[in-house]
Design a protein around this motif. Structure first.
Motif, PDB file in Angstrom:
ATOM      1  N   LEU A 294       0.835  -1.226   0.163  1.00 20.19           N
ATOM      2  CA  LEU A 294      -0.059   0.104   0.054  1.00 20.19           C
ATOM      3  C   LEU A 294       0.907   1.215  -0.030  1.00 20.19           C
ATOM      4  CD1 LEU A 294      -2.733  -0.606   2.627  1.00 20.19           C
ATOM      5  CD2 LEU A 294      -3.164  -0.465   0.101  1.00 20.19           C
ATOM      6  N   ASN A 295       0.622   1.894  -0.902  1.00 23.84           N
ATOM      7  CA  ASN A 295       1.566   3.332  -0.806  1.00 23.84           C
ATOM      8  C   ASN A 295       1.073   4.231   0.306  1.00 23.84           C
ATOM      9  OD1 ASN A 295      -0.390   4.983  -1.905  1.00 23.84           O
ATOM     10  ND2 ASN A 295      -0.254   4.366  -3.804  1.00 23.84           N
ATOM     11  N   PRO A 296       1.989   5.266   0.631  1.00 21.04           N
ATOM     12  CA  PRO A 296       1.590   5.996   2.099  1.00 21.04           C
ATOM     13  C   PRO A 296       0.238   6.668   1.849  1.00 21.04           C
ATOM     14  CG  PRO A 296       3.940   6.298   1.196  1.00 21.04           C
ATOM     15  CD  PRO A 296       3.269   5.355  -0.055  1.00 21.04           C
ATOM     16  N   SER A 297      -0.069   7.246   0.919  1.00 16.49           N
ATOM     17  CA  SER A 297      -1.479   7.826   0.722  1.00 16.49           C
ATOM     18  C   SER A 297      -2.551   6.657   1.199  1.00 16.49           C
ATOM     19  CB  SER A 297      -1.643   8.701  -0.405  1.00 16.49           C
ATOM     20  OG  SER A 297      -1.670   7.740  -1.447  1.00 16.49           O
ATOM     21  N   GLU A 298      -2.407   5.769   0.214  1.00 18.22           N
ATOM     22  CA  GLU A 298      -3.444   4.669   0.177  1.00 18.22           C
ATOM     23  C   GLU A 298      -3.447   4.030   1.923  1.00 18.22           C
ATOM     24  OE1 GLU A 298      -3.929   1.985  -3.657  1.00 18.22           O
ATOM     25  OE2 GLU A 298      -1.971   1.733  -2.467  1.00 18.22           O
ATOM     26  N   SER A 299      -2.329   3.903   2.366  1.00 22.39           N
ATOM     27  CA  SER A 299      -2.243   3.461   3.675  1.00 22.39           C
ATOM     28  C   SER A 299      -3.005   4.157   4.658  1.00 22.39           C
ATOM     29  CB  SER A 299      -0.540   3.313   4.018  1.00 22.39           C
ATOM     30  OG  SER A 299      -0.550   2.958   5.391  1.00 22.39           O
ATOM     31  N   GLU A 300      -2.738   5.460   4.797  1.00 26.17           N
ATOM     32  CA  GLU A 300      -3.199   6.723   5.606  1.00 26.17           C
ATOM     33  C   GLU A 300      -4.716   6.413   5.344  1.00 26.17           C
ATOM     34  OE1 GLU A 300      -2.981  11.163   5.592  1.00 26.17           O
ATOM     35  OE2 GLU A 300      -1.152  10.010   5.775  1.00 26.17           O
TER      36      GLU A 300
ATOM     37  N   ASP B 146      10.869  -2.485   9.601  1.00 20.39           N
ATOM     38  CA  ASP B 146       9.819  -2.829   8.316  1.00 20.39           C
ATOM     39  C   ASP B 146       8.502  -2.501   9.060  1.00 20.39           C
ATOM     40  OD1 ASP B 146       7.907  -4.267   6.706  1.00 20.39           O
ATOM     41  OD2 ASP B 146       8.493  -6.305   7.639  1.00 20.39           O
ATOM     42  N   GLN B 147       7.796  -1.658   8.299  1.00 21.66           N
ATOM     43  CA  GLN B 147       6.662  -1.033   8.944  1.00 21.66           C
ATOM     44  C   GLN B 147       5.268  -1.778   8.374  1.00 21.66           C
ATOM     45  OE1 GLN B 147       6.700   1.497  11.231  1.00 21.66           O
ATOM     46  NE2 GLN B 147       8.844   1.075  11.093  1.00 21.66           N
ATOM     47  N   ARG B 148       5.427  -2.634   7.505  1.00 22.74           N
ATOM     48  CA  ARG B 148       4.285  -3.059   6.817  1.00 22.74           C
ATOM     49  C   ARG B 148       3.463  -3.996   7.746  1.00 22.74           C
ATOM     50  NH1 ARG B 148       6.905  -5.382   1.151  1.00 22.74           N
ATOM     51  NH2 ARG B 148       8.200  -6.239   2.626  1.00 22.74           N
ATOM     52  N   ILE B 149       2.298  -4.278   7.291  1.00 22.46           N
ATOM     53  CA  ILE B 149       1.265  -5.044   8.031  1.00 22.46           C
ATOM     54  C   ILE B 149       0.710  -6.086   7.101  1.00 22.46           C
ATOM     55  CG2 ILE B 149      -1.115  -5.217   9.272  1.00 22.46           C
ATOM     56  CD1 ILE B 149       0.903  -4.097  10.801  1.00 22.46           C
ATOM     57  N   ASP B 150       0.583  -7.371   7.426  1.00 23.32           N
ATOM     58  CA  ASP B 150      -0.111  -8.364   6.402  1.00 23.32           C
ATOM     59  C   ASP B 150      -1.475  -8.631   6.752  1.00 23.32           C
ATOM     60  OD1 ASP B 150       2.852 -10.612   7.151  1.00 23.32           O
ATOM     61  OD2 ASP B 150       2.358  -9.259   5.521  1.00 23.32           O
ATOM     62  N   THR B 151      -1.777  -8.846   8.120  1.00 19.45           N
ATOM     63  CA  THR B 151      -3.097  -9.139   8.430  1.00 19.45           C
ATOM     64  C   THR B 151      -3.624  -8.176   9.752  1.00 19.45           C
ATOM     65  OG1 THR B 151      -2.446 -11.317   7.953  1.00 19.45           O
ATOM     66  CG2 THR B 151      -4.550 -11.141   9.012  1.00 19.45           C
ATOM     67  N   VAL B 152      -5.018  -7.785   9.353  1.00 15.18           N
ATOM     68  CA  VAL B 152      -5.397  -7.043  10.324  1.00 15.18           C
ATOM     69  C   VAL B 152      -6.627  -7.918  10.824  1.00 15.18           C
ATOM     70  CG1 VAL B 152      -6.710  -5.121  11.281  1.00 15.18           C
ATOM     71  CG2 VAL B 152      -4.930  -4.802   9.390  1.00 15.18           C
ATOM     72  N   SER B 153      -6.906  -8.398  12.171  1.00 18.43           N
ATOM     73  CA  SER B 153      -8.006  -9.155  12.447  1.00 18.43           C
ATOM     74  C   SER B 153      -8.873  -8.363  13.311  1.00 18.43           C
ATOM     75  CB  SER B 153      -7.443 -10.308  13.542  1.00 18.43           C
ATOM     76  OG  SER B 153      -6.522 -10.803  12.996  1.00 18.43           O
ATOM     77  N   LEU B 154      -9.974  -8.156  12.938  1.00 18.66           N
ATOM     78  CA  LEU B 154     -11.081  -7.253  13.469  1.00 18.66           C
ATOM     79  C   LEU B 154     -12.031  -8.043  14.640  1.00 18.66           C
ATOM     80  CD1 LEU B 154     -12.295  -5.189  10.657  1.00 18.66           C
ATOM     81  CD2 LEU B 154     -10.202  -4.768  11.992  1.00 18.66           C
ATOM     82  N   HIS B 155     -11.928  -7.570  15.828  1.00 14.14           N
ATOM     83  CA  HIS B 155     -12.972  -8.031  16.783  1.00 14.14           C
ATOM     84  C   HIS B 155     -14.092  -7.138  16.867  1.00 14.14           C
ATOM     85  CE1 HIS B 155      -9.462 -10.489  18.085  1.00 14.14           C
ATOM     86  NE2 HIS B 155      -8.753  -9.375  17.959  1.00 14.14           N
ATOM     87  N   ALA B 156     -15.327  -7.811  16.748  1.00 16.31           N
ATOM     88  CA  ALA B 156     -16.474  -7.381  16.631  1.00 16.31           C
ATOM     89  C   ALA B 156     -17.357  -7.084  18.055  1.00 16.31           C
ATOM     90  CB  ALA B 156     -17.555  -7.908  15.708  1.00 16.31           C
ATOM     91  N   GLU B 157     -18.122  -6.000  17.995  1.00 15.67           N
ATOM     92  CA  GLU B 157     -18.923  -5.687  19.514  1.00 15.67           C
ATOM     93  C   GLU B 157     -19.829  -6.907  19.413  1.00 15.67           C
ATOM     94  OE1 GLU B 157     -18.349  -3.239  21.420  1.00 15.67           O
ATOM     95  OE2 GLU B 157     -17.895  -1.373  20.668  1.00 15.67           O
ATOM     96  N   ARG B 158     -20.395  -7.111  20.599  1.00 20.53           N
ATOM     97  CA  ARG B 158     -21.148  -8.509  20.686  1.00 20.53           C
ATOM     98  C   ARG B 158     -22.288  -8.096  19.687  1.00 20.53           C
ATOM     99  NH1 ARG B 158     -22.116 -11.907  24.796  1.00 20.53           N
ATOM    100  NH2 ARG B 158     -20.444 -11.215  26.263  1.00 20.53           N
ATOM    101  N   GLY B 159     -22.461  -9.213  18.972  1.00 22.16           N
ATOM    102  CA  GLY B 159     -23.698  -9.274  18.031  1.00 22.16           C
ATOM    103  C   GLY B 159     -23.360  -8.627  16.959  1.00 22.16           C
ATOM    104  N   GLN B 160     -22.381  -8.182  16.761  1.00 21.97           N
ATOM    105  CA  GLN B 160     -22.011  -7.107  15.633  1.00 21.97           C
ATOM    106  C   GLN B 160     -21.057  -7.710  14.370  1.00 21.97           C
ATOM    107  OE1 GLN B 160     -23.122  -3.486  15.048  1.00 21.97           O
ATOM    108  NE2 GLN B 160     -24.442  -4.594  16.357  1.00 21.97           N
TER     109      GLN B 160
END
Lengths: 841, 388
Positions: free
Chosen positions: A529-535, A657-671
């Protein structure tokens, strides 16, 4: 007309032949037992052998005249190396390859390997890439000109029922782009893979600028220099021959496991041989006595029994090899799929014979038969002309052998335990397990006698005469039905042990998945992801609906000498996540990880490097070697090569190395569903960003698990089959032993129905008894497979979870097989007038 | 050498790609896939939208323009030269780098494999005494720094074939190429001989009557060179003169020209003559044919189609392709007092790489006395193989 001279051996063999002709059931069971054992060994061997052969055929297409390949163990190569090879090393025949597996929506249950290369470069190694079926050059050109265009092998196109011009949707990796079939490749029959341009594959898998390997032609003079220069950067130069060797090494544990399990089947087969041969000896003791009286020498009788066993072995082996071929052809697909799933190596479903595999199975089976015939042959040859006529003498000797058997069992058990406690080699561990099983088998008759006597005592107490009678009568015959009972026990134990092991493993993986992939939504981020995309990307993430927290991670190859393992940098959400699973409390681990140069290591890594908590692991970082302290071990099944994990901030500090491969999102209950939908919409316009439902992913992992263990399930079923055969054998013996008794009972006025009931009671007791003995033995086997074999083979630990269902299944199998198998001899028993039985034997 | 309108180079590139693939398919090389299909495959044959065009004269700036121009459809760095050893053995060589965009360039893609740029290079050596010509081609995309070009310091490369300035200045420059299969290699240092000359109208070279159907074109007509050359088992120390043609542009293919004949001649009196004639289907020269004469001091004089004539005198028929090539030419430039013969140093310098062309070393003879007055390179395209 001359009188044909008949040798003693001829006479004996003719006698043996007649015996088997009169007892065809016996003959069939024995041969089937051997055949099944041999078939299993042959099938597993052939399947593994075929997968190995086919492994190379797949990449052969791209490799062409390559002599070497360059790889980064456990990771990817930066493609700038390609320019260096071509320019500084003047190796124009260097061809970049990216190899990953994918899944088509049309065939969700099965992965396919994608081999991506630069079609312009591939021709430099005279690869088969240009060899498209179409008469124009169009398809190969289209790979470069049209993003998403691919070539399929003929076999794969048939399987998916697609042709040139058709579109294919993907479910793994998630739907970044559709693929278009540009043409077909007439690759080796059965080969199934996809060829694409690197541009397509790097985008598809979010790996811009990265390669799996570089195939190349290296002149001998340059080889050593190049290898050294590349090694200093964590790259490994291997010859093409070494690549096959690497495949062998990688799949070694897997293959040894399979082979050991198939040998287990053969072991049960050998018990069947033993029980049959000793049974036939018992049946013919009068004949042997007569022959001895007529002057037949001991060695002659000995030779006859051995020869008979060998004949049985020969026929059994022949049938076994044939059946093994059929079974093996069926298993190739399973084996190659598993290798694809576990090791990300492509294999072809092509079956091929291997003389060595056949030779090995036949050799082992013959040896097992000879060994099994040894004791009965000795017994037959020791029959004196007089004692042969007497029943009691045999009983006495058998009883005398009991303590000997128990002693042998103790010796075997002790030896096995010693081996198991001290070995670190998989082969020895299996040898230990075999010793333990043999010990259990030797102990079985004695245990059954104890059990039947206990039942008889219960019968006495409860005034149940017939129960006591049935039990005592069974106990009396057990000295001779023992071997068959032991075979039954081993088969049921294998059935139980493998079942418990698979069940435990699956439960462990499920549990681990709930800890490790505990998020609701997974987002895979392309590395570029380029810097602007990343932001913009992060800005959109924070506004997602129903988001409770996020865990960020980056996975790379462990940058040390032979960098075999993975390195995971993670910023875990303290409230929402549950990773990692470890004996150390999670809060403590997270606190330690963020506090300094601390890492946690997966069990396989800890085992391979001998790392304990508090030890230091040196890692090569851009700033030099840094010693990291091991804070804990954690459970991880993603790699048998091992994984180290550290805090993301620590990783960024050391590895720049500033990169990220995976983002795991935790949802609010029932969301969770709302979060998934919102994430899909919000991130739709980032090329290469994949949004996946974590629940689906967990399901996938379990699917792969189940497929991996399909072969093991097949082996378990075979063990069950052998168990049924063993009990048929045992009951044949038991019926013949008790013929005179039942004759007496009937002559004394018992109805046919009552005799049948007693008979079924006895065979049910025998089955149940063997099943009861098999349970602890099976549990021990499972325990050994889990805590010794899996630790040694993969470094994985798992929970030991005996599932009541599996145990019950085994008992039911044993008892039901006993009753069902008892039905037929019982019917035969009452179909004749009692006088026949009285006169017989 | 403005020998070919960019479109024709494109056609050549396409065909080369096709043959490249063709060879690997083990289909008879004489069959070539139809060009229309190939241009269709690579997409933008007709669409020139999104590319820069060469429109107004006077935009060339050196040294900036030694480097690549990815906004234009095609571009090349064309080195040819005649060399000799201490004991007067003579060789000719060609080392050409082509860049071609398969579609109009947008923002630079994150992934270099998605770049529309393709590089192609041809490398040939002619052993004149041995009467033998060897040629080889390569292709690459710029990913992994495998191929590329830059302006300051100047470099263009494909694998280990390269032209690279040795300092911040364009010259001196090192020219290197090596191929194991054909066993030929070249390693030369080029020095400055004359200033660069802008061809056409201040560098704008029209390829047809329509505006924009043109390219930017400059030449370094005379660069003294020395170094080593290998042909088979023998390596030679060599020296001689090298000619560089640089051209880039975006042009549409008309039914206009079917081929061309080009010469770049370095005369012993210090003058360098470049001429090309575009031919129509009848073989007649078209009015866009032109040339230039650079004197010993490097001053250029433009030549139009009415200033010169080129007539074939002798032919050689290729046994491999059946093509009949004019290998000897009568060249007259009356107002410069030039009456010359250009004769192929080796008849078989045919290059059946993809598109069929002839590119080779020629001897330049005086049209009156017959003595050698220079050496040069001749290129001919658009000659059809005789149908059997």
């Amino acid at each position: 007309m001359s009188i044909r001279r008949v040798s003693g051996l001829d006479l004996l063999l003719a006698g043996g032949w007649r015996f088997y002709r009169q007892h065809p059931g016996q003959l069939l069971l024995t041969i089937a037992g051997i055949a099944l054992g041999v078939a299993t060994v042959v099938a597993i061997d052939l399947a593994a052998h075929s997968a190995r052969q086919a492994f190379d055929a797949t990449t052969q297409l791209l490799r062409g005249q390559a002599t070497h390949y360059l790889e980064r163990p456990g990771g990817y190569i930066n493609e700038s190396v390609l320019g260096e090879l071509r320019r500084q090393w003047r190796l124009p025949a260097s061809v970049p390859v990216l190899e990953r597996s994918l899944r088509f929506a049309r065939q969700p249950g099965r992965s396919v390997t994608m081999l991506a290369t630069d079609p312009l470069a591939a021709t430099r190694l005279n690869t088969g890439l240009g060899n498209t079926e179409s008469t124009s050059a169009r398809p190969t050109l289209e790979l470069m000109a049209e993003p998403g265009s691919v070539l399929l092998t003929n076999a794969l196109a048939r399987e998916l029922d697609v042709g040139a011009g058709d579109q294919l949707a993907l479910i793994e990796p998630a739907d970044v782009m559709r693929l278009t079939v540009a043409g077909l490749l007439p690759a080796e029959e059965g080969a199934r893979f996809v060829v694409a341009d690197l541009a397509t594959a790097q985008r598809l898998f979010g790996r811009p600028g990265e390669l799996s390997r570089i195939d190349l032609q290296v002149p001998t003079a340059q080889e050593a220099r190049l290898a050294t220069a590349m090694a200093s950067r964590g790259l490994r130069l291997q010859t093409v021959a070494q690549r096959l060797g690497q495949f062998d090494g990688m799949t070694r544990s897997f293959r040894i496991n399979l082979q050991a399990l198939s040998l287990l089947a053969l072991l049960v087969g050998a018990f069947l041989v033993y029980s049959t041969v000793s049974f036939t000896v018992v049946r013919r003791r009068a004949t042997f006595g007569l022959l001895r009286a007529l002057g037949a020498s001991r060695p002659l009788i000995y030779a006859q029994v051995v020869l008979e066993a060998l004949c049985l072995a020969a026929v059994g082996c022949l049938l076994g090899v044939l059946f093994g071929g059929v079974l093996g052809a069926g298993l190739v697909d399973l084996v190659s799929r598993t290798i694809g799933d576990l090791y990300l190596r492509s294999a072809v479903d092509k079956f091929g014979w291997s003389a060595f595999a056949v030779f090995k199975a036949v050799g082992v089976a013959s040896a097992a038969c000879l060994l099994a015939a040894f004791l009965p042959a000795r017994e037959a040859s020791q029959t004196t002309p007089h004692s042969g006529m007497q029943r009691a003498s045999l009983e006495r000797r058998r009883l005398k052998q009991l303590p000997l058997q128990v002693g042998g069992a103790c010796a075997c058990g002790l030896g096995g335990a010693l081996v198991l406690a001290n070995t670190s080699a998989l082969e020895y561990a299996f040898a230990g397990i075999f010793l333990v099983l043999v010990a259990a088998a030797l102990l079985t008759p004695a245990l059954l006698i104890v059990m039947t006597q206990a039942v008889a005592a219960v019968g006495d107490r409860a005034d149940g005469f017939w129960l006591a009678y049935a039990a005592r009568s069974l106990a009396a015959s057990l000295s001779r039905t023992g071997p068959s009972a032991a075979a039954l026990m081993i088969a049921v134990a294998a059935f139980t042990g493998i079942g418990v092991m698979i069940g435990s493993f699956r439960a462990s993986v499920d549990d681990w998945l709930n800890y490790s992939v505990d998020a609701d939504v997974l987002i895979r981020v392309p590395t570029a992801l380029n810097p602007s995309e990343s932001e913009e990307f992060w800005a959109r993430l924070t506004t997602l609906e129903g988001l409770a927290g996020a865990t960020l991670s980056r996975r790379t190859a462990l940058p040390d000498g032979d960098g075999l393992a993975g390195l995971l940098a993670i910023q875990s959400h303290p409230q929402a996540g549950r990773w990692p699973k470890s004996e150390t409390p999670r809060d403590q681990i997270l606190a330690q990880l963020s506090s300094g140069d601390t890492i946690i290591v997966s069990e396989p890594l800890a085992q391979k490097r001998g790392l304990a908590v508090g030890d230091q692991l040196n890692l090569l970082t851009p700033g030099g070697t840094v010693a990291f302290t091991v804070a804990a071990q954690f459970i991880d099944y993603t790699s048998e090569l091992g994984l180290a994990a550290m805090d993301l901030s620590v990783y960024r500090r050391h590895f720049a190395d500033q990169r990220i491969d995976t983002v795991s999102l935790h949802a609010e209950r029932g969301q969770s569903e709302a979060l998934l939908a919102d994430a899909r919409t919000a991130l739709a316009d980032f090329a290469g960003v994949q949004v996946a439902d974590a629940g689906l992913l967990r399901g996938f992992v379990l699917q792969i698990f189940d497929r991996t263990f399909t072969i093991t399930e097949v082996l378990r079923t075979i063990a069950g089959l052998v168990a049924v055969m063993a009990i048929f054998n045992a009951l044949q013996a038991q019926r013949l032993e008790t013929r005179r008794e039942t004759g007496l009972l009937r002559a004394g006025g018992l109805t046919a129905r009552s005799v049948t009931a007693i008979s079924l009671l006895q065979t049910g007791l025998l089955g149940l008894g063997a099943g009861l003995v098999a349970l602890p033995v099976g549990l021990t086997l499972a325990w050994l497979l889990i805590f010794v074999v899996n630790r040694l083979a993969f470094g994985w630990s798992m929970m030991f979870l005996p599932q009541p269902g599996v145990l019950l299944q085994s008992l039911v199998l044993a008892t039901a097989a006993g009753i069902a198998a008892g039905w037929w001899p019982a019917r035969a028993q009452v179909s004749q007038p009692p006088a026949v039985d009285l006169r017989a034997a | 050498m403005m020998r070919q309108p960019p479109v024709v180079v494109f056609a050549r590139l396409l065909a080369t790609l096709a043959v490249l693939i063709w060879v690997t398919t083990a289909v008879s090389q004489s069959e070539r896939p139809p060009l229309t299909e190939l241009s269709d495959v690579l997409g933008s044959a007709a669409g020139l939208e999104g590319y820069k065009r060469a429109l107004l004269p006077g935009e060339i700036q050196l040294p900036r323009d030694h480097g690549p121009h990815p906004d234009y459809q095609s571009e090349w760095w064309y080195f040819t030269g005649n060399l000799e050893t201490e004991d007067d053995a003579e060789f000719g060589f060609q080392l050409t780098f082509f860049r071609y965009a398969t579609r109009a360039p947008g923002p630079t893609p994150a992934n270099a494999w998605e770049s529309p740029q393709i590089y192609m290079a041809h490398f040939a050596i002619t052993d004149i005494a041995g009467d033998e010509h060897r040629v080889v081609q390569r292709f690459a995309r710029p990913a992994g720094e495998v191929a590329g070009a830059r302006s300051e310091p100047f470099a263009v490369w494909l694998d280990d074939w390269s032209a690279e300035s040795l300092s911040e200045d364009f010259l001196p420059q090192r020219l290197r190429a090596h191929d194991a299969a054909t066993d030929i290699a070249l390693d030369l240092i080029l020095r400055d001989g004359k200033p660069a000359v802008l061809q056409g109208d201040a560098g704008l070279s029209a390829k047809g009557p329509d505006a924009g159907n043109a390219s930017w074109y400059y030449s370094k007509t005379r660069m003294p060179a020395d170094g080593t050359l290998r042909f088979g088992a023998h390596e030679h120390a060599v020296r001689g003169l090298v000619w560089l043609d640089r051209e880039w542009g975006t042009s549409a293919l008309g039914d206009y020209a079917t081929g061309w004949d080009w010469v770049g001649l370095q005369l012993q009196d210090g003058r360098d003559l470049m001429l090309y004639q575009l031919r129509d289907a009848t073989g007649a020269a078209l009015p866009e044919s032109s040339g230039s004469l650079v004197d010993a001091q490097g001053v250029r004089r433009a030549l139009t189609d009415s200033d010169f004539t080129m007539h074939p005198l002798d032919y050689w028929t290729s046994p491999a392709t059946g093509t009949r090539w004019p290998t000897a030419w009568r060249i007259d430039v009356p107002n410069a007092g030039l009456e010359l013969y250009a004769e192929a140093a080796v008849a078989d310098q045919e290059q059946a790489l993809a598109i069929l062309y002839w590119e080779g070393s020629v001897n330049v003879l005086d049209g009156r006395g017959g003595e050698r007055v220079g050496r040069g390179y001749l290129e001919m395209t658009g000659y059809e193989p005789d149908s059997p």
